[in-house]
Design a protein around this motif. Structure first.
Motif, PDB file in Angstrom:
ATOM      1  N   ALA A   2       7.909  -7.055   5.808  1.00  0.00           N
ATOM      2  CA  ALA A   2       7.059  -8.030   5.115  1.00  0.00           C
ATOM      3  C   ALA A   2       5.618  -7.534   5.058  1.00  0.00           C
ATOM      4  O   ALA A   2       4.942  -7.656   4.030  1.00  0.00           O
ATOM      5  N   SER A   3       5.160  -6.935   6.159  1.00  0.00           N
ATOM      6  CA  SER A   3       3.764  -6.487   6.239  1.00  0.00           C
ATOM      7  C   SER A   3       3.440  -5.423   5.202  1.00  0.00           C
ATOM      8  O   SER A   3       2.312  -5.338   4.710  1.00  0.00           O
ATOM      9  N   LYS A   4       4.439  -4.605   4.857  1.00  0.00           N
ATOM     10  CA  LYS A   4       4.207  -3.537   3.873  1.00  0.00           C
ATOM     11  C   LYS A   4       3.882  -4.097   2.493  1.00  0.00           C
ATOM     12  O   LYS A   4       3.283  -3.411   1.665  1.00  0.00           O
ATOM     13  N   ASN A   5       4.286  -5.323   2.228  1.00  0.00           N
ATOM     14  CA  ASN A   5       4.106  -5.908   0.895  1.00  0.00           C
ATOM     15  C   ASN A   5       2.962  -6.919   0.822  1.00  0.00           C
ATOM     16  O   ASN A   5       2.820  -7.618  -0.180  1.00  0.00           O
ATOM     17  N   ILE A   6       2.153  -6.973   1.877  1.00  0.00           N
ATOM     18  CA  ILE A   6       1.034  -7.923   1.876  1.00  0.00           C
ATOM     19  C   ILE A   6      -0.117  -7.342   1.058  1.00  0.00           C
ATOM     20  O   ILE A   6      -0.577  -6.227   1.316  1.00  0.00           O
ATOM     21  N   THR A   7      -0.550  -8.076   0.068  1.00  0.00           N
ATOM     22  CA  THR A   7      -1.689  -7.677  -0.753  1.00  0.00           C
ATOM     23  C   THR A   7      -2.913  -8.488  -0.348  1.00  0.00           C
ATOM     24  O   THR A   7      -2.810  -9.489   0.363  1.00  0.00           O
ATOM     25  N   LEU A   8      -4.081  -8.077  -0.825  1.00  0.00           N
ATOM     26  CA  LEU A   8      -5.305  -8.822  -0.536  1.00  0.00           C
ATOM     27  C   LEU A   8      -5.192 -10.262  -1.014  1.00  0.00           C
ATOM     28  O   LEU A   8      -5.663 -11.188  -0.356  1.00  0.00           O
ATOM     29  N   GLU A   9      -4.554 -10.443  -2.197  1.00  0.00           N
ATOM     30  CA  GLU A   9      -4.397 -11.807  -2.723  1.00  0.00           C
ATOM     31  C   GLU A   9      -3.680 -12.704  -1.720  1.00  0.00           C
ATOM     32  O   GLU A   9      -4.118 -13.821  -1.450  1.00  0.00           O
TER      33      GLU A   9
END
Length: 614
Positions: free
Chosen positions: A379-386
């Protein structure tokens, strides 16, 4: 115009009174669920809402917690005070269809007291009930959601009968990945060069306002004063289990004034080393400059966030990266992971049945967002600033009782602060965001701290001949030190000044001993101390109260003394109340019911006031 009318007809106002953030989280959940039904939500804290607009609303949901001994949360006080006005017409809210969701804990005697009173008061003012009141209970084996989930189902069924879905539309599935609350644009070097370049320190000044304008604009949450630390003094011995500081702030050019009982509000930052760990794990570029814009017209841009700002500014000064994640955090992560195993676990955390496991995993050990990210790498790999704006809540200001008198310390304000540090079953000790940050600063640092004064939650008597009993164990003595300093400035003080102070050891944490003992010796202060660990049997302030019950009764009943209590909200306040009622029975010869009513009367008339915190 037609579009505006359509918008208004589908508007749902959701107002929350929240002390710890739980009611706010539930209010935001209702807002998200409203959008899935094409209803425009307005989610606000009660005191942030312009209450005169209430008569114009059609649909309002109130989510409110009960704090302390049946009291309203701080961000509901002004709203609630207005609603209680006797001159309000009995039909003034007749246009409103309302629902009330209470957040409480049945282990307290006044379970959901404020929610019940609010529900009744709205009906008295002519508002129309949409659904019966819901009283969520932290003590339920499935947590508050055992009440919230079925109540919301009933609520949405009722609302959709009144505001049907738009023609051809269906409720947006909760399995759809939600759109982030903000659109984030990363500015290119060329775009940055076209804008004024500021350091993060300059951004803080620019956003919060130059101190030079504070004489024209009063200092407040929206316009804090940037204060420097004059002194950061440790007032416990090196071998004591707790680090307690007396911190002095410079407010010389602020135009601020304060009285005993007032509170200093402080907007904290995260420590640089913790911010670096967060940045490095998520692979963020701390130097990137970002610009925010709205994705939803009903969600305003953050009021105090400079535009543009660096990623480092966000991590150090805006996001509460050390906070414990809320339930929606896990729901959103479940949409971002590419791992079926992670998705299953994250979705389980977001159900009522999974709350016990979520409590054991996250809330009991006080696990931080970064630690959860580390446990869910896919999940963490797909966290964006938004999505970080949805996952991480903003840093909230902290409140500290003022421990000084402005008459004794002109142009200064002091707080007595315990540096929060404790162990859980996690390897790293848990630390307080604000207290740890403040403890790291002193007069040699260049850091300016955003501060403002909040008026008293407790108010002392104005007449100098009024006797005052103050019960303040530990750092709870802070507002009483302010009052004692204030009274000693008056040579014509007649009223008795009585302090019950408690701590662990006379040698290690007897705060203000060098000030209070001389006042005791010259008759300006009557001091009772309880040092719990200096003898085999533990002695607390309530024990000293009991030992001096005849003196306490004489002051309260015959001399009309005011009584104050400040300190930790766990067991001490109820123990003190029990001792006071025992005193009323033993010394005043009252029955149990009469003693209970006597204490209630003291509370109603403000002759017994409490300031407690978790």
């Amino acid at each position: 115009m037609e579009g505006d009318e359509a918008l208004i007809s589908r508007k749902l106002v959701i107002l929350y009174g929240s002390q710890t953030g739980t009611a706010e989280e539930v209010a935001e959940r209702i807002g998200r669920e409203a959008r899935r039904r094409y209803i425009v939500p307005i989610v606000m804290g009660m005191d942030d809402y312009e209450i005169v607009n209430l008569i114009k609303e059609n649909f309002v949901v109130f989510v409110c917690a009960t704090t302390g001994d049946g009291e309203e949360p701080d961000n509901m006080k002004a709203f609630w005070k207005f609603l209680l006005r006797k001159n309000l017409p009995s039909h003034c809210l007749q246009n409103i269809n309302y629902a009330v969701l209470g957040m409480g804990d049945s282990s307290y005697p006044k379970f959901n007291f404020i929610a019940k009173k609010l529900f009744k008061r709205l009906a008295q003012l002519g508002a129309q009930e949409l659904v019966p009141i819901a009283l969520a209970d932290d003590q339920h084996e499935l947590g508050p959601d055992a009440v919230i989930d079925p109540w919301l189902n009933t609520f949405w069924e009722t609302i959709l009968q009144i505001i049907p879905l738009p023609y051809g539309k269906e409720i947006i599935s909760s399995s759809n990945k939600p759109i982030p609350r903000y659109k984030v644009t990363i500015l290119s070097d060329q775009e940055c060069s076209n804008k004024v370049e500021n350091t993060d320190a300059e951004l803080i000044n620019k956003t919060l306002g130059d101190n030079g304008i504070h004489k024209a604009r009063s200092v407040s949450k929206d316009c804090p004063f940037l204060s420097a630390i004059i002194e950061n003094k440790k007032v416990t011995t090196p071998d004591h289990f707790q680090d307690v500081r007396l911190i002095t702030f410079d407010i010389a050019s602020s135009g601020m004034s304060y009285s005993p009982g007032d509170v200093l509000m402080i907007q904290p930052s995260n420590l640089s080393e913790i911010a670096n760990e967060f940045i490095n794990f998520l692979g963020l570029n701390p130097h990137e400059k970002v610009l925010l814009s709205q994705n939803y017209q009903d969600i305003p841009l953050p009021k105090h966030l400079p535009q543009p700002c660096t990623v480092r500014y966000l991590v150090e000064n805006y996001w509460d990266i050390q906070g414990v994640p809320r339930r929606y955090f896990f729901e959103l992560l479940s949409h971002l992971t590419t791992s079926e195993l992670e998705e299953e676990k994250l979705q389980e955390f977001n159900t009522a049945e999974g709350q016990e496991e979520l409590y054991s995993y996250c809330y009991r050990p006080r696990r931080t967002a970064l630690e959860v990210f580390q446990d869910f790498p896919y999940a963490s790999k797909n966290i964006t600033l938004e999505y970080l704006f949805d996952l991480i809540t903003p840093l909230k200001p902290r409140a500290f009782s003022i421990a000084s008198s402005i008459k004794v310390h002109p142009n200064q304000v002091q707080i007595l602060m315990a540096v929060v540090k404790y162990k859980t079953n996690l390897f790293k000790p848990r630390v307080g965001v604000c207290s740890t940050w403040l403890a790291s600063l002193d007069h040699t640092t260049n850091v300016k701290i955003p501060v403002w004064i909040k008026k008293a939650t407790i108010s002392f008597p104005k007449l100098l001949d009024t006797p005052v009993i103050m019960i303040g164990p530990g750092t709870g003595c802070a507002p009483f030190r302010s009052f004692i300093e204030e009274r000693k400035c008056h040579s014509n003080q007649d009223g008795k000044c009585v302090l019950f102070f408690g701590s662990r050891s006379k040698c290690k944490d007897f705060f203000f001993e060098e000030e209070w003992l001389p006042l005791q010796n010259n008759g300006r202060l009557i001091l009772f101390t309880a040092f719990s660990r200096d003898q085999e049997n533990k002695i607390y302030v309530q024990d000293r109260l009991k030992e001096n019950s005849s003196f306490v009764w004489e002051l309260i009943d015959r001399q009309q003394a005011w009584c104050f209590l400040a300190g930790n909200s766990k067991q001490m306040p109820s123990d003190v109340s029990d001792v006071l009622k025992e005193t009323f029975m033993s010394e005043g010869k009252l029955t149990k019911d009469e003693a209970e009513e006597y204490l209630k009367q003291l509370i109603r008339t403000k002759r017994y006031q409490r300031e407690t915190w978790a």
